[in-house]
Enzyme design. Sequence first.
Site: not given
Ligand code: NVA
Ligand code: CP
Length: 301
Positions: A104, A131, A134, A219, A259, A287
Amino acid sequence: MTARHFLTLLDLSPGELESVIARAIAMKADPQGAGRGTIAPNRVMGMIFEKSSTRTRVSFEAGMTQLGGHALFLSPRDTQLGRGEPVEDTARVLSSMVDIVMIRTFAHAMVQRFAACSRVPVINGLTDDFHPCQLLADVQTFVEHRGSIRGKQVAWIGDGNNMCQSYINAARQFDFELRIACPGGYEPREDLVRANAGRVTIVRDPLDASRGAHLLATDVWASMGQEAEQEKRAAAFANYQLDHRLLDVAAPDAIYLHCLPAHRGEEISAELMDAPDTVIWDEAENRLHAQKALIEFLLTA
Ligand code: NVA
Ligand code: CP
């Protein structure tokens, strides 16, 4: 043979994605069977987290343990990656010691560079652009509750961010129509929209995107790394809340997804978040199942 990676949904064929979803559903239905402890005995996953996470970390770590293996949490604060060791060098070394890697991070190019030098499968656990894990969970959730998503109408409400861009890839791979409602200046990448013209359209009014939709998804307005823009974004997205107003014009059996983490009263109303029949908690749980199926696929591909 070179390792298969999962950096975007386009890395698996539509048929492979369908079989991962079907396997995830089977694993969920039979938690003590379906490969528990036998799919990845003594296998190790390296998990590099350059951004925060609850679901991604816990689902991968629990998932690897349930498959018989182990996961290592690696943060840039405690590794040489955080002190400037090149991504390529890290990839060569890590992939000589572990069986699979999850990352990540911020720039999508980082996971591409890592994968290019990795001997083992690399999974994108979220970048600024995509992502895909997800989306496996989201599609699994739709399939469980409503059947195949093929040919369905999906509405994306809000920012043209990593989730939205993965919905664009999902529209292509799972064969559905996607209407994106976002304010000017917050559109998803133009090349992605252009490459999927015909099934992806951008509108300004969230009501137009939601009309007749079988699935509504949203989101956060400010993603990780965009904290400084919070106020400006809150103003731009004020009319983009997923709430009853939108659900009322959707298909009668429409479901909605988020998500998580969610901000009640911003991108989604508290009423929808806390509705007793929401499937958002299934989506979060999925997930775990979807990624276990993905790990199995990548380790045996
Ligand atoms: N769009 C959000 C998704 C978090 C799971 C982010 O990148 O923070
Ligand atoms: N939806 C998701 O990826 O959650 P986290 O940021 O908690 O991993």
